[in-house]
Design a protein around this motif. Structure first.
Motif, PDB file in Angstrom:
ATOM      1  N   LEU A   8     -16.134 -44.752  17.754  1.00 37.38           N
ATOM      2  CA  LEU A   8     -16.898 -43.638  18.314  1.00 37.38           C
ATOM      3  C   LEU A   8     -18.013 -44.159  19.220  1.00 37.38           C
ATOM      4  O   LEU A   8     -18.250 -43.616  20.302  1.00 37.38           O
ATOM      5  CB  LEU A   8     -17.483 -42.772  17.199  1.00 37.38           C
ATOM      6  N   PHE A   9     -18.694 -45.226  18.798  1.00 37.32           N
ATOM      7  CA  PHE A   9     -19.749 -45.799  19.624  1.00 37.32           C
ATOM      8  C   PHE A   9     -19.179 -46.332  20.932  1.00 37.32           C
ATOM      9  O   PHE A   9     -19.779 -46.182  21.994  1.00 37.32           O
ATOM     10  CB  PHE A   9     -20.468 -46.919  18.867  1.00 37.32           C
ATOM     11  N   SER A  10     -17.994 -46.954  20.862  1.00 37.63           N
ATOM     12  CA  SER A  10     -17.335 -47.446  22.074  1.00 37.63           C
ATOM     13  C   SER A  10     -17.037 -46.290  23.019  1.00 37.63           C
ATOM     14  O   SER A  10     -17.265 -46.371  24.230  1.00 37.63           O
ATOM     15  CB  SER A  10     -16.044 -48.193  21.700  1.00 37.63           C
ATOM     16  N   GLY A  11     -16.514 -45.181  22.463  1.00 36.68           N
ATOM     17  CA  GLY A  11     -16.224 -44.007  23.288  1.00 36.68           C
ATOM     18  C   GLY A  11     -17.471 -43.398  23.886  1.00 36.68           C
ATOM     19  O   GLY A  11     -17.479 -42.977  25.050  1.00 36.68           O
ATOM     20  N   ILE A  12     -18.557 -43.348  23.087  1.00 37.70           N
ATOM     21  CA  ILE A  12     -19.841 -42.823  23.577  1.00 37.70           C
ATOM     22  C   ILE A  12     -20.346 -43.667  24.741  1.00 37.70           C
ATOM     23  O   ILE A  12     -20.785 -43.147  25.776  1.00 37.70           O
ATOM     24  CB  ILE A  12     -20.889 -42.831  22.450  1.00 37.70           C
ATOM     25  N   LEU A  13     -20.262 -44.986  24.592  1.00 36.61           N
ATOM     26  CA  LEU A  13     -20.770 -45.889  25.625  1.00 36.61           C
ATOM     27  C   LEU A  13     -19.981 -45.750  26.919  1.00 36.61           C
ATOM     28  O   LEU A  13     -20.548 -45.734  28.016  1.00 36.61           O
ATOM     29  CB  LEU A  13     -20.717 -47.329  25.125  1.00 36.61           C
ATOM     30  N   SER A  46     -24.188 -35.349  30.542  1.00 31.91           N
ATOM     31  CA  SER A  46     -23.801 -36.673  30.042  1.00 31.91           C
ATOM     32  C   SER A  46     -25.029 -37.464  29.600  1.00 31.91           C
ATOM     33  O   SER A  46     -25.021 -38.104  28.544  1.00 31.91           O
ATOM     34  CB  SER A  46     -23.039 -37.445  31.127  1.00 31.91           C
ATOM     35  N   LEU A  47     -26.086 -37.418  30.412  1.00 38.36           N
ATOM     36  CA  LEU A  47     -27.312 -38.135  30.055  1.00 38.36           C
ATOM     37  C   LEU A  47     -27.959 -37.525  28.810  1.00 38.36           C
ATOM     38  O   LEU A  47     -28.480 -38.243  27.950  1.00 38.36           O
ATOM     39  CB  LEU A  47     -28.284 -38.100  31.236  1.00 38.36           C
ATOM     40  N   TRP A  48     -27.920 -36.215  28.701  1.00 38.13           N
ATOM     41  CA  TRP A  48     -28.454 -35.530  27.527  1.00 38.13           C
ATOM     42  C   TRP A  48     -27.682 -35.951  26.268  1.00 38.13           C
ATOM     43  O   TRP A  48     -28.268 -36.224  25.221  1.00 38.13           O
ATOM     44  CB  TRP A  48     -28.379 -34.031  27.753  1.00 38.13           C
ATOM     45  N   GLY A  49     -26.355 -36.005  26.387  1.00 40.24           N
ATOM     46  CA  GLY A  49     -25.525 -36.439  25.270  1.00 40.24           C
ATOM     47  C   GLY A  49     -25.841 -37.863  24.850  1.00 40.24           C
ATOM     48  O   GLY A  49     -25.875 -38.182  23.650  1.00 40.24           O
ATOM     49  N   MET A  50     -26.084 -38.734  25.828  1.00 36.35           N
ATOM     50  CA  MET A  50     -26.417 -40.126  25.526  1.00 36.35           C
ATOM     51  C   MET A  50     -27.716 -40.212  24.724  1.00 36.35           C
ATOM     52  O   MET A  50     -27.788 -40.890  23.693  1.00 36.35           O
ATOM     53  CB  MET A  50     -26.561 -40.915  26.827  1.00 36.35           C
ATOM     54  N   VAL A  51     -28.746 -39.500  25.195  1.00 37.64           N
ATOM     55  CA  VAL A  51     -30.036 -39.524  24.511  1.00 37.64           C
ATOM     56  C   VAL A  51     -29.900 -38.976  23.092  1.00 37.64           C
ATOM     57  O   VAL A  51     -30.457 -39.533  22.133  1.00 37.64           O
ATOM     58  CB  VAL A  51     -31.084 -38.708  25.311  1.00 37.64           C
ATOM     59  N   SER A  52     -29.124 -37.909  22.943  1.00 36.36           N
ATOM     60  CA  SER A  52     -28.926 -37.305  21.621  1.00 36.36           C
ATOM     61  C   SER A  52     -28.272 -38.287  20.665  1.00 36.36           C
ATOM     62  O   SER A  52     -28.712 -38.429  19.513  1.00 36.36           O
ATOM     63  CB  SER A  52     -28.055 -36.049  21.760  1.00 36.36           C
ATOM     64  N   TYR A  53     -27.244 -38.963  21.122  1.00 37.01           N
ATOM     65  CA  TYR A  53     -26.519 -39.889  20.238  1.00 37.01           C
ATOM     66  C   TYR A  53     -27.410 -41.041  19.786  1.00 37.01           C
ATOM     67  O   TYR A  53     -27.491 -41.348  18.597  1.00 37.01           O
ATOM     68  CB  TYR A  53     -25.288 -40.439  20.957  1.00 37.01           C
ATOM     69  N   PHE A  54     -28.085 -41.686  20.729  1.00 37.88           N
ATOM     70  CA  PHE A  54     -28.879 -42.859  20.378  1.00 37.88           C
ATOM     71  C   PHE A  54     -30.118 -42.489  19.557  1.00 37.88           C
ATOM     72  O   PHE A  54     -30.534 -43.246  18.683  1.00 37.88           O
ATOM     73  CB  PHE A  54     -29.273 -43.634  21.636  1.00 37.88           C
ATOM     74  N   TYR A  55     -30.697 -41.306  19.789  1.00 35.35           N
ATOM     75  CA  TYR A  55     -31.807 -40.855  18.962  1.00 35.35           C
ATOM     76  C   TYR A  55     -31.340 -40.646  17.517  1.00 35.35           C
ATOM     77  O   TYR A  55     -32.023 -41.026  16.562  1.00 35.35           O
ATOM     78  CB  TYR A  55     -32.384 -39.553  19.526  1.00 35.35           C
ATOM     79  N   GLY A  56     -30.156 -40.063  17.370  1.00 31.75           N
ATOM     80  CA  GLY A  56     -29.591 -39.861  16.041  1.00 31.75           C
ATOM     81  C   GLY A  56     -29.299 -41.167  15.334  1.00 31.75           C
ATOM     82  O   GLY A  56     -29.520 -41.306  14.122  1.00 31.75           O
ATOM     83  N   GLU A  57     -28.800 -42.160  16.075  1.00 29.68           N
ATOM     84  CA  GLU A  57     -28.507 -43.461  15.480  1.00 29.68           C
ATOM     85  C   GLU A  57     -29.786 -44.156  14.997  1.00 29.68           C
ATOM     86  O   GLU A  57     -29.806 -44.767  13.937  1.00 29.68           O
ATOM     87  CB  GLU A  57     -27.791 -44.353  16.505  1.00 29.68           C
TER      88      GLU A  57
END
Length: 388
Positions: A313-318, A349-360
């Motif tokens: 999932l992280f690979s797909g997110i990246l 896309s940028l919003w999704g990136m910020v959301s994912y990494f903040y959650g991690e």
């Protein structure tokens, strides 16, 4: 009096045992910390490789088609044809393992550490990758890079689905939000893509390219969790050296699949003529082909390396996060149109990136706090028993 002496002796033995346990625990913790540090370094390296491949691969491939190339099987072949470059790091890894075995006085390791079941699984995934290469190359041949890149972002939704089904990937509200935002961003682009058709491209060819790219996104969304599943199910230790062997076999199988397609399509007869008519010259034609092979190899090695160090999932997110970078570069270098829907897609896309990494980050802090509280909870009963 004797009972008191026995209690004191038992207490002293417990203290000595406790010290030995803490010493061993500290040594184990130090070793674990070293392994985690090494894994972080590997993760950073693989993220950089994935970034180079994700941003550069589509641009070089599109350059081939824009300047006179039209062989789809050849382009798909080049996506994995750089696998021989893997022989150098594999050789270095083998000689290091051999030197370590000689120093320890153990048996000399085999150059190939893969067992037959793992080899068969890698070949199967490699064939799927070869098919995905063809579908993707077909789409890039008919769509602008900025459009195909944002369509490929839909693979994140497929990756999330198959990661849940195959490897029981756990989701947080932040990762779900990231998947939804990135998928919606690609959907916004799909709804208003008719005005992005290149000059001279028929509607049928454009639609076929669009559909093929979506199928390629779905198939690669299946491949990433499949690789993670192989890592989990294999009955041998997964090291980074073994990961490189898996990558080598996968790319070899994918390249062989595309090579058969090239032979059937008579691509080898056309390549010399195509090189002579290439707009940037014959020499630059072959430079583009070699450069494409090297950059795509960085992509595939980075993708499975990130799966090894983190998750599919992280690979797909990246990959999804890096696609807007490709889009911006395509607008800069190829003067592609940047309509309003592309801007919305980029923002999502940028919003999704910020959301994912903040959650991690929040999840990691929570797990560290839980681990510390668990350690305190295990020590408190023992202290209470001694006091008693």
């Amino acid at each position: 009096y004797r009972s008191a002496i026995n209690i004191v002796e038992v207490w002293q033995q417990w203290r000595r045992g406790r010290r030995r346990f803490r010493t061993a625990d500290m040594a184990e913790g130090s070793e674990g910390e070293k392994n985690r540090t090494m894994k972080r370094i590997l993760l950073i390296i693989n993220c950089l490789l994935l970034a180079v491949g994700t941003a550069g691969g589509p641009l070089v491939m599109r350059l081939y088609f824009l300047r006179g190339g039209n062989r789809v099987w050849l382009s798909s072949f080049l996506e994995t044809a750089g696998f021989p470059f893997m022989l150098l790091p594999l050789a270095v890894s083998y000689f290091r393992r051999r030197a370590a075995a000689a120093a320890a006085g153990t048996a000399k390791p085999s150059p190939v550490s893969m067992k037959p079941p793992l080899l068969a699984a890698s070949v199967f995934i490699g064939v799927l990758t070869g098919l995905d290469d063809y579908l993707y190359a077909y789409g890039v041949a008919r769509l602008p890079v900025s459009t195909s890149s944002l369509i490929i972002a839909t693979q994140l939704g497929f990756t999330a689905l198959f990661a849940f089904l195959l490897v029981r990937q756990k989701f947080t509200s932040y990762s779900v939000n990231a998947v939804v935002l990135l998928t919606v961003g690609a959907g916004v682009l799909a709804l208003h893509s008719s005005g992005d058709r290149p000059p001279g491209e028929s509607v049928k060819a454009y639609v076929m390219g669009f559909v093929m790219t979506v199928i390629a996104a779905a198939l690669y969304g299946f491949v990433l969790p499949m690789v993670e599943l192989v890592y989990k199910k294999t009955k041998q230790p997964i090291t980074y050296s073994l990961v490189m062997e898996i990558q080598f076999v996968m790319c070899f199988s994918a390249t062989l699949f595309c090579l058969i397609g090239m032979i059937i399509n008579n691509d080898f007869k056309v390549i010399p003529r195509e090189a002579k008519t290439f707009k940037h010259g014959e020499v630059n034609y072959y430079v583009v082909l070699v450069g494409s092979a090297i950059i795509w190899q960085a992509f595939f090695l980075g993708a499975i390396g990130v799966i090894f160090c983190a998750s599919s999932l992280f690979s797909g997110i990246l990959i999804a996060v890096l696609l807007p970078v490709t889009e911006v570069l395509a607008v800069i270098f190829y003067k592609e149109k940047f309509q309003a829907e592309k801007g919305v897609s980029l923002l999502l896309s940028l919003w999704g990136m910020v959301s994912y990494f903040y959650g991690e980050i929040k999840h990691e802090k929570k797990m560290k706090k839980k681990k510390n509280s668990d350690m305190e909870a295990t020590e408190m009963p023992e202290l209470g028993m001694i006091e008693k």
